[in-house]
Design an enzyme around this catalytic site. Structure first.
Site, PDB file in Angstrom:
ATOM      1  CG  ASP A   1    -113.883 -82.218  38.509  1.00 37.25           C
ATOM      2  OD1 ASP A   1    -113.480 -83.381  38.252  1.00 37.25           O
ATOM      3  OD2 ASP A   1    -114.857 -81.684  37.923  1.00 37.25           O
TER       4      ASP A   1
ATOM      5  CG  ASP B   1    -115.806 -79.306  35.843  1.00 38.15           C
ATOM      6  OD1 ASP B   1    -115.205 -80.090  35.097  1.00 38.15           O
ATOM      7  OD2 ASP B   1    -116.358 -79.655  36.892  1.00 38.15           O
TER       8      ASP B   1
ATOM      9  CG  ASN C   1    -111.918 -83.432  35.363  1.00 42.35           C
ATOM     10  OD1 ASN C   1    -112.228 -84.558  34.976  1.00 42.35           O
ATOM     11  ND2 ASN C   1    -112.770 -82.417  35.372  1.00 42.35           N
TER      12      ASN C   1
ATOM     13  CB  THR D   1    -119.849 -80.243  37.662  1.00 45.25           C
ATOM     14  OG1 THR D   1    -118.823 -79.332  38.104  1.00 45.25           O
ATOM     15  CG2 THR D   1    -121.167 -79.524  37.511  1.00 45.25           C
TER      16      THR D   1
ATOM     17  CG  PHE E   1    -113.689 -89.341  36.539  1.00 43.38           C
ATOM     18  CD1 PHE E   1    -113.768 -88.035  37.005  1.00 43.38           C
ATOM     19  CD2 PHE E   1    -112.501 -90.037  36.718  1.00 43.38           C
ATOM     20  CE1 PHE E   1    -112.680 -87.434  37.633  1.00 43.38           C
ATOM     21  CE2 PHE E   1    -111.405 -89.454  37.336  1.00 43.38           C
ATOM     22  CZ  PHE E   1    -111.499 -88.145  37.810  1.00 43.38           C
ATOM     23  CG  ASN E   2    -117.816 -86.285  38.175  1.00 47.74           C
ATOM     24  OD1 ASN E   2    -116.608 -86.060  38.107  1.00 47.74           O
ATOM     25  ND2 ASN E   2    -118.716 -85.535  37.545  1.00 47.74           N
TER      26      ASN E   2
ATOM     27  CG  HIS F   1    -119.574 -85.108  30.612  1.00 52.91           C
ATOM     28  ND1 HIS F   1    -120.128 -86.316  30.212  1.00 52.91           N
ATOM     29  CD2 HIS F   1    -118.287 -85.130  30.189  1.00 52.91           C
ATOM     30  CE1 HIS F   1    -119.203 -87.036  29.586  1.00 52.91           C
ATOM     31  NE2 HIS F   1    -118.096 -86.344  29.552  1.00 52.91           N
ATOM     32  CG  ASP F   2    -119.158 -81.038  34.468  1.00 51.19           C
ATOM     33  OD1 ASP F   2    -117.953 -80.799  34.624  1.00 51.19           O
ATOM     34  OD2 ASP F   2    -119.664 -82.152  34.733  1.00 51.19           O
TER      35      ASP F   2
HETATM   36  O1  RIB Z   1    -117.404 -88.315  33.623  1.00 48.38           O
HETATM   37  C1  RIB Z   1    -117.481 -86.947  33.274  1.00 48.38           C
HETATM   38  C2  RIB Z   1    -117.273 -86.083  34.474  1.00 48.38           C
HETATM   39  O2  RIB Z   1    -115.973 -86.304  35.020  1.00 48.38           O
HETATM   40  C3  RIB Z   1    -117.312 -84.580  34.141  1.00 48.38           C
HETATM   41  O3  RIB Z   1    -117.792 -83.863  35.239  1.00 48.38           O
HETATM   42  C4  RIB Z   1    -115.870 -84.245  33.913  1.00 48.38           C
HETATM   43  O4  RIB Z   1    -115.578 -82.861  34.151  1.00 48.38           O
HETATM   44  C5  RIB Z   1    -115.220 -85.104  34.959  1.00 48.38           C
HETATM   45  O5  RIB Z   1    -115.312 -84.416  36.212  1.00 48.38           O
HETATM   46 CA    CA Z   2    -116.384 -82.086  36.209  1.00 45.56          CA
END
Ligand code: RIB
Ligand code: CA
Length: 311
Positions: free
Chosen positions: A12, A17, A41, A127, A167-168, A241-242
């Site tokens: 996303d 990403d 996102n 991701t 979040f994801n 993160h990703d």
């Molecule tokens: O919480 C972080 C994640 O949420 C990452 O993958 C960021 O790109 C969002 O998708």
């Molecule tokens: Ca992401």
């Protein structure tokens, strides 16, 4: 050299990403079979546009990009413009219209087709929210035994969207529940590990001095992304993160893991979207996740910087 790992990146984009895409596209140990997009996102239109833009920049003319789910399985969609901006990739300026176009096939069908055609050696690398992965498992359960690993960014023992939910996972906890219960081998990069990746000023300076178009793009992405994390969370910089998922597939020795049981909360008023990570094995349930909890920071960033140097 070992055969490259065949992966489908379900993403996303999203600043981190995009960096995961750069790492995957530039490393000989990774063979990108497809890129699939999901709402996360930002809206699906924008995450897909961003994926196509990144493919133009990375010269990924031959990699199919397929649009996926616009909405979570059950809940109302939530997006994160406060972190990634209205476009989802705020900071750099991109050409309005990408050269590359999406394929005329839904992401879920591309995932099923690629996995069923593989010889049990394909990795799914989500991701973003897990909606596409869950839909693919529901539509063709046989893919589970053919997927080598689901290497995902999501969850953790604390949250960044609610106090307990990342979040994801939060965006589509019902989808995450399907994936974590599917029997697939899940390798999880949650906030416990991704918050260890924050780019230092020294690293940002190193990247800014490389001087090629992709490193310049990453500098602009990190400047924006770091500003968001400083404003929203008071961090010194942004966690990438990703990129952990791809770094792991390139060199798993950068990370340390525990085998744990993880359940997904899909009911709680305050805890919806929580990954209940049983690190002390108090449930006595069989571990279903390889949980990353420690990384070698220097080696992680050396991998990214050398990729940007074209190394
Ligand atoms: O919480 C972080 C994640 O949420 C990452 O993958 C960021 O790109 C969002 O998708
Ligand atoms: Ca992401």
């Amino acid at each position: 050299m070992q055969k490259p790992k065949k992966i489908i990146l379900d993403c996303d984009p999203g600043h981190d990403d995009a960096i995961a895409m750069i790492l995957a596209a530039s490393n000989p140990h990774i063979q990108l079979e497809a890129i699939t997009t999901v709402a996360g996102n930002v809206e699906l239109e924008k995450t897909t546009l961003n994926a196509l833009r990144m493919c133009d920049i990375l010269g990924l003319e031959d990699i199919p990009v397929a649009r996926g789910a616009e909405q979570p399985l059950v809940r109302e969609r939530e997006i994160a413009p406060t972190i990634h901006g209205k476009t989802g990739l705020d900071g750099p300026i991109f050409p309005e219209v990408p050269k590359k176009a999406v394929v005329d096939q839904h992401a879920v069908d591309v995932i099923i087709e690629k996995v069923m055609a593989s010889n049990d050696d394909i990795y799914l690398v989500p991701t973003g929210p897990l909606t596409n992965i869950a839909l693919a498992i529901q539509k063709e359960p046989k893919i589970v035994e053919k997927i080598r690993e689901v290497v995902l960014m999501g969850g953790g023992t604390f949250g960044n969207w609610t106090p307990t939910a990342e979040f994801n996972i939060y965006v589509d906890a019902e989808a995450a529940d399907i994936v974590f219960k599917s029997g697939a081998s899940v390798t999880m990069f949650g906030l416990d590990i991704t918050h260890q990746t924050i780019a230092s000023e020294a690293i940002l300076k190193q990247i800014s001095e490389i001087g090629n178009p992709v490193s310049h793009l990453v500098s602009e992405l990190l400047i924006y992304f770091s500003k968001s994390y400083k404003q929203v969370f008071g961090f010194d910089g942004a966690p990438i993160h990703d990129a952990c998922t791809i770094a792991y597939l390139i060199d798993d020795s950068i990370f340390d893991f525990e085998k744990v049981h993880v359940d997904i909360e899909t009911e709680g008023n305050y805890t919806y979207g929580t990954t209940c990570v049983d690190r002390l094995h108090v449930t006595g349930r069989e571990p279903n996740v390889k949980f990353a909890h420690q990384l070698d920071y220097e080696r992680f960033w050396r991998l990214i910087v050398s990729a940007l140097r074209g190394g």
